[in-house]
Design an enzyme around this catalytic site. Structure first.
Site, PDB file in Angstrom:
ATOM      1  N   ASP A   1      -5.562   8.498   7.805  1.00  9.81           N
ATOM      2  CA  ASP A   1      -5.642   7.963   9.158  1.00  9.81           C
ATOM      3  C   ASP A   1      -5.552   9.046  10.220  1.00  9.81           C
ATOM      4  O   ASP A   1      -4.833  10.032  10.066  1.00  9.81           O
ATOM      5  CB  ASP A   1      -4.492   6.976   9.398  1.00  9.81           C
TER       6      ASP A   1
ATOM      7  N   LYS B   1       0.833  -1.203   0.000  1.00 10.80           N
ATOM      8  CA  LYS B   1       0.000   0.000   0.000  1.00 10.80           C
ATOM      9  C   LYS B   1       0.867   1.252   0.000  1.00 10.80           C
ATOM     10  O   LYS B   1       0.576   2.232  -0.693  1.00 10.80           O
ATOM     11  CB  LYS B   1      -0.899  -0.006   1.234  1.00 10.80           C
TER      12      LYS B   1
END
Length: 425
Positions: free
Chosen positions: A117, A23
């Site tokens: 996040d 990722k």
């Protein structure tokens, strides 16, 4: 409908799991495709939510993007839109990595401040300062990073901290800047090396990948290429921790074990037996007894990754003895401990330190994921809890782990994805 996971404790994970592309690499490689007119193909792409989000960002800039299984095909036009302010920008932190390529190609960029996040502040000062030293003007205006340059030029750039994102953005702007750019105190992560490899395949002249000094000789133009994403070392480490926590026996394929040297040494200290596969494409973790306490300190690569800190806390929460976890990078990572306490963990924080006294078994409870790794850490903890643990906000996990529930079930875990009201069975 709100999806969540039900995790029944008690399973010992056994079997083999395949790790796909990283990722933390694929999104930057997709952004690098902006640097060359024509069609770039990226293979071994993980099928996670962030990849189509990045595809939307690239489409808003004028690219044609096709996602087919693990392959992304990106056709970049001769004239790019320099405004990266699509709605997808606010949904993933890595979207800011289009800043460097846009400044390099277009000599101007308007990039919406990214989302992602909730793990603490990640300011863009170093990104902007690096671009300024390359000859661009850069400010924050109306929620966007605005950068513009009449022309770029090589520069000597020192990073106050080896920021991965700043290294990537400065690097991608510098490859098209006339002259020599030297980036000192550059990030050394394998994902940086992978980006440098792709840029070199595109015709860039980059030396020092994997060291703290990157030297870039600017070229006039780059060409499209085909490139394979490296295996995801964070996902690979996840399965290693899962094996150790459940006293399991798990073989992990698709990742270079040398990218996890320190992680695997820490798990050996916790009592795991670890062997690398003969083909060098993975490793096996066998844990026969309750893990022993181990101290962890997060640091930039090749130190212990901050992304793995929730797994360290989950492991030490059920280990024999007392451990200290020191977080040096993101101040909000420790919010994970609040959820672990719900599960019966004996953990206390003091500034950027956490002291964890291991208990033999945790107890189930409803818990909430604040980010990708925290969500997975809670699932791992649920595997060592009595009863059924409900893990909420699992969309975070989907952003970083393809086929997560399926892989858990394949290894013998009792993990289910359900909708709407919690199943309290």
């Amino acid at each position: 409908m709100t999806e969540h996971f039900l995790v029944r404790g008690g399973a010992r994970l056994v079997g083999e799991v395949e790790v796909v592309g990283a990722k933390n690499s694929v999104l930057k490689l997709m952004a690098a495709a902006l640097l060359a007119e024509g069609t770039t193909t990226i293979t071994n792409c993980p099928q996670i939510l962030d990849v189509p989000l990045m595809a939307d960002v690239l489409r808003s800039l004028g690219c044609e993007v096709t996602l087919d299984g693990d392959t992304a095909t990106i056709t970049t036009p001769a004239e790019l839109n320099h405004r990266a302010d699509s709605p997808s920008m606010g949904k993933l932190r890595a979207s800011v990595c289009v800043l460097g390529p846009l400044v390099g190609r277009c000599k101007r960029a308007v990039v919406a401040l990214p989302g992602g996040d909730a793990i603490g502040s990640r300011p863009l000062d170093m990104h902007q300062n690096g671009l300024r030293q390359l000859g661009a003007h850069s400010e924050i205006e109306h929620g966007c990073v605005v950068a513009e340059a009449e022309g770029l030029h090589g520069a000597q750039i020192w990073l106050d901290f080896p920021s991965v994102g700043a290294t990537e953005n400065i690097l991608m702007a510098a490859v098209l800047a006339p002259g020599t750019t030297v980036i000192d105190n550059a990030a050394r992560e394998p994902e940086i090396v992978n980006l440098c490899t792709m840029l070199t395949e595109m015709g860039a002249r980059v030396e020092g990948a994997g060291t703290s000094t990157l030297t870039v000789e600017g070229v006039e133009r780059l060409r499209p290429t085909e490139h394979r994403v490296i295996g995801d070392r964070i996902v690979g480490a996840t399965w290693a921790f899962a094996a150790a926590m459940t006293m399991g026996d798990v073989t992990v394929r698709g990742v270079n074990p040398h990218h996890l040297d320190l992680v695997l040494e820490k798990l050996r200290a916790a009592g795991a037996e670890i062997t690398t596969l003969d083909d060098g494409d993975g490793f096996r973790v066998v844990q026969d007894e309750r893990p022993r306490a181990v101290d962890f300190v997060t640091l930039p690569y090749p130190g212990f990754a901050t992304d793995l800190q929730p797994f360290a806390i989950a492991l030490t929460s059920i280990a024999e003895g007392t451990s200290m976890i020191t977080e040096n990078l993101f101040e909000a990572r420790f919010r994970f401990i609040e959820e672990m306490v719900r599960l019966g963990a004996d953990a206390r924080t003091d500034g950027h330190h956490a002291v964890v006294r291991g208990v033999e078994r945790l107890s189930s409870a409803p818990v909430w994921a604040s980010d990708i790794r925290a969500g997975v850490g809670l699932v791992l903890a649920g595997l060592r809890a009595d009863g059924v643990t409900e893990v909420w906000d699992v969309f975070h996990i989907d952003r970083g782990y393809p086929m997560f529930v399926e892989n858990m079930q394949k290894l013998g875990a009792d993990v289910r994805r359900v909708d709407d009201e919690p199943d309290r069975a």
